[in-house]
Motif scaffolding. Structure first.
Motif, PDB file in Angstrom:
ATOM      1  N   SER A   1     -27.080  19.534  -2.076  1.00 18.02           N
ATOM      2  CA  SER A   1     -25.808  19.689  -1.379  1.00 18.02           C
ATOM      3  C   SER A   1     -25.441  21.160  -1.213  1.00 18.02           C
TER       4      SER A   1
ATOM      5  N   ASP B   1     -23.807  17.663   3.275  1.00 14.31           N
ATOM      6  CA  ASP B   1     -22.851  18.621   2.707  1.00 14.31           C
ATOM      7  C   ASP B   1     -23.422  20.031   2.598  1.00 14.31           C
TER       8      ASP B   1
ATOM      9  N   LYS C   1     -15.883  15.432  -1.565  1.00 12.88           N
ATOM     10  CA  LYS C   1     -16.860  14.490  -1.016  1.00 12.88           C
ATOM     11  C   LYS C   1     -17.164  13.297  -1.901  1.00 12.88           C
TER      12      LYS C   1
END
Ligand SMILES: Cc1cc2nc3c(=O)[nH]c(=O)nc-3n(C[C@H](O)[C@H](O)[C@H](O)COP(=O)(O)OP(=O)(O)OC[C@H]3O[C@@H](n4cnc5c(N)ncnc54)[C@H](O)[C@@H]3O)c2cc1C
Ligand SMILES: Nc1ncnc2c1ncn2[C@@H]1O[C@H](COP(=O)(O)O)[C@@H](O)[C@H]1O
Lengths: 265, 332
Positions: free
Chosen positions: A147, A183, B253
């Motif tokens: 990420s 992400d 997230k």
């Protein structure tokens, strides 16, 4: 030294538009335009950022039908210096094992490389297996669910990998395969100039014969695949009450009853 | 000595010293398959300082045999260490079927094991059936949840990763008997990555929640989540999100539900200001009950909702909160 980066990309149908035949479960790929798998855009962007930081040479590699040339041109507009399409009737119908075997064969033909980047998963196959299987076929380590790229130099890369309840900082020397999540970055849009340049550049096409002697051609495509799809069905949706209220008060009353029934209040 | 006609492997997962619930779910399904095929169900435990007593639990939940590895090698999620030892075990024991949890860990590890064994792997299955020929049919969503593929594997072992919360564990039976076999771990010689340390811990495991109150672009601003949090707290639940607020930076997230976020299956899912894109539905459409609040009567989320209110969430939710509070007061 500049890093040699290979980005694995797949051309997929636009999932918002693609139609499915409810009776047969058939997928009508012609019903939707094809595009680069959205997660692979993150992999391409990661490659472009690494190149900007330490210098590099980016090769976009894909296995797919002849039309996939357009996605590889798109990859070139997004920063790839070179693009290779593995295209052959023999490659068709491959599962993740046969796909990774073929991709690994092409990577061996490419020769030296430092980083292989891939997306978390494809929106059609949706397995997320191809990356790790490629790494195993090449006997190199892999890092999944990345990420964040914390640091990168010409010797190593430091990334954050999401694993279940925690994320870990991981350092890897080259060569290594890194699979990124959405992400990791926000993919840039190519400029008009990039697009024009890419239109004029060539995509190399390698057929099965080009991998002769590197991989066993009996192990590619449908016949080389250990798994096969035996049936496809459109999922039976669960039964839903489907009580939709335009009156807020009536709706609230029903919702409160659900909460009581579920012992939530 | 009993003789079995087939052998089924289940890889357990450890979390904070105990077994992750997926381990028992896999054993539940594994037991069912073992009964069908006349098979032996073997659980594999790879950890550091796991006791034999803890392994007995796996037997009470359906395993016939437990292979126990204790080593420093397994103290972190170092995929190559696990792969190396699993490949060795498969080569020794020759299982017919091998089930792994479709967690981040499982989905990173299983493809590596499958590729090393040159066998097929089916990802993220939501059901497994045995057909009349005694072959395993692996059922999994593909095309962002739009289709279900039924997959068969020609090679052995048939490997699958199985989604969390779709299989049922067997009831615990402390009368069940079985053997715990201690195995020696071997250190691989392969070049490996280096774990520098923990970067962060997930504060929220939304997949475990029984109630989720989710917000989407319709919230209009990050502040909207305060309202959802108030409702979630009253219901003993957590706050979820569509992708848009995450991309906008309104919420972190780990709250994201959907194809590129978490797959959830709570008892109650309340979607507020979420349109119901295929990617969002892919992560929540198997929730037990779905409630939707949206100003647009044509929003696709209403197609999967059990109850829906066509209205402004900023009107509906405060009223809902008020009603719940009033009832709570009356109860006291
Ligand atoms: C590869 C890929 C992966 C993706 N993964 C995910 C994922 O994991 N999860 C996910 O959610 N999305 C995902 N998406 C994005 C997805 O396509 C949609 O863009 C997204 O789900 C839309 O979020 P939304 O419903 O919040 O926003 P919108 O679609 O904009 O919907 C907002 C809704 O709010 C309603 N509304 C507005 N104001 C109010 C109000 N005051 N009260 C009540 N209702 C109101 C509107 O009527 C509208 O229906 C992914 C996309 C791609 C390409
Ligand atoms: N046919 C292919 N050609 C090139 N790369 C691929 C192909 N299929 C999968 N990949 C890569 O592997 C990742 C995971 O794909 P999948 O296992 O299909 O979900 C994708 O995001 C791509 O980076």
């Amino acid at each position: 030294m500049t890093l040699k980066i290979i980005v694995l990309i797949k051309q997929v149908p636009d999932i918002e538009k693609v139609r499915f035949d409810v009776e047969t479960g058939r997928i009508d790929r012609s019903s939707a335009p094809a595009e680069i798998n959205p997660f692979d855009l993150n992999a391409l962007e990661a490659a472009a950022q690494i190149k900007e930081k330490v210098g590099g040479y980016i090769i976009a590699l894909s296995m797919g039908p002849p039309q996939a040339v357009s996605s590889l041109k798109d990859a070139m507009a997004r920063g790839a210096d070179e693009a290779i399409l593995l295209e052959d009737k023999k490659f068709a119908g491959a599962d993740t094992w046969a796909t990774s075997y073929t991709l690994a064969g092409a990577i061996k033909k490419i020769g030296e490389y430092d980083i292989i980047l891939c997306g978390e998963k494809t929106v059609d196959g949706d397995t997320g297996q191809v990356g790790a299987e490629v790494a195993e076929q090449l006997s190199i380590p892999h890092v999944y669910y990345v990420s964040k790229i914390v640091d990168v130099s010409d010797k190593n890369i430091v990334v954050v990998s999401e694993m279940n309840d925690a994320s870990y900082t991981i350092e890897a020397t080259y060569p290594v395969l890194v699979s990124v999540t959405k992400d990791v970055n926000k993919p840039r849009l190519p400029t008009l100039k990039d697009k024009l340049r890419a239109m004029k550049s060539d995509v190399k096409v390698w057929h099965a014969a080009d991998l002769e002697g590197i991989i066993d051609l009996n192990c590619v495509g449908y016949f080389g695949s250990p798994t096969n799809v035996h049936k496809v069905v459109i999922p039976q949706e669960r039964f839903r009450e489907g009580k939709i209220f335009r009156s807020v008060n009536e709706g609230l009353e029903n919702i409160l009853n659900v909460l009581v029934k579920k012992r939530l209040i | 000595m009993e003789s079995y006609r087939s052998k089924i492997f289940v890889l357990t997962e450890l979390r904070d010293g105990g077994f992750h619930p997926i381990s028992f779910e896999l054993l539940g399904k594994g037991r069912e398959i073992a009964e069908r095929l006349g098979g032996e169900l073997c659980a594999i435990v790879m950890g550091n300082q796991v006791g034999k007593d803890a392994c007995m639990e796996l037997i009470y939940y359906g395993a016939d045999k437990v292979f126990l590895y204790n080593s420093e090698l397994f103290s972190g999620p170092n995929i190559i260490n696990f792969k190396h030892n699993l490949v060795r075990l498969v080569e020794e024991e020759k299982p017919d079927i091998f089930l792994v949890g479709a967690t981040h860990f499982g989905r990173s590890l299983a493809p590596r094991v499958a590729a090393a064994l040159k066998t097929g792997l089916t990802a993220d299955c939501i059901d497994l059936e045995v057909d009349e020929k005694g072959e395993l049919i692996q059922i999994r969503p593909a095309f962002t949840g739009n289709i279900l593929a039924h997959i068969k594997t020609k090679t052995k072992p048939v490997m699958t990763t199985v989604r969390y919360k779709v299989m049922n564990a067997c009831p615990r039976n402390s009368k069940r008997r079985g053997a715990v076999i201690v195995k020696e771990a071997e250190e691989p010689r392969e070049r490996n990555v280096k774990f520098v340390g923990k970067y962060g811990t997930r504060k929220l495991n939304i997949a475990d929640a029984e109630v989720i109150v989710s917000g989407g672009r319709g919230l209009g601003s990050p502040d909207g989540f305060n309202l959802l949090k108030e409702l979630a707290d009253l219901l003993g639940g957590v706050v979820g999100s569509s992708r848009t607020p995450v991309d906008e930076g309104w919420i972190s997230k780990e709250h994201q539900v959907g194809f590129s976020g978490n797959t959830v299956k709570p008892k109650l899912y309340i979607a507020c200001g979420i349109s119901g894109s295929p990617q969002h539905l892919a992560g929540m459409k198997d929730s037990e009950t779905i409630i939707a609040i949206n100003v647009d009567p044509s929003a696709p989320i209403f197609k999967v909702a059990d109850y829906g209110i066509v209205g402004d969430l900023y009107e509906v939710i405060p009223l809902l909160i008020k009603e719940i509070k009033a009832r709570k007061v009356r109860k006291c």
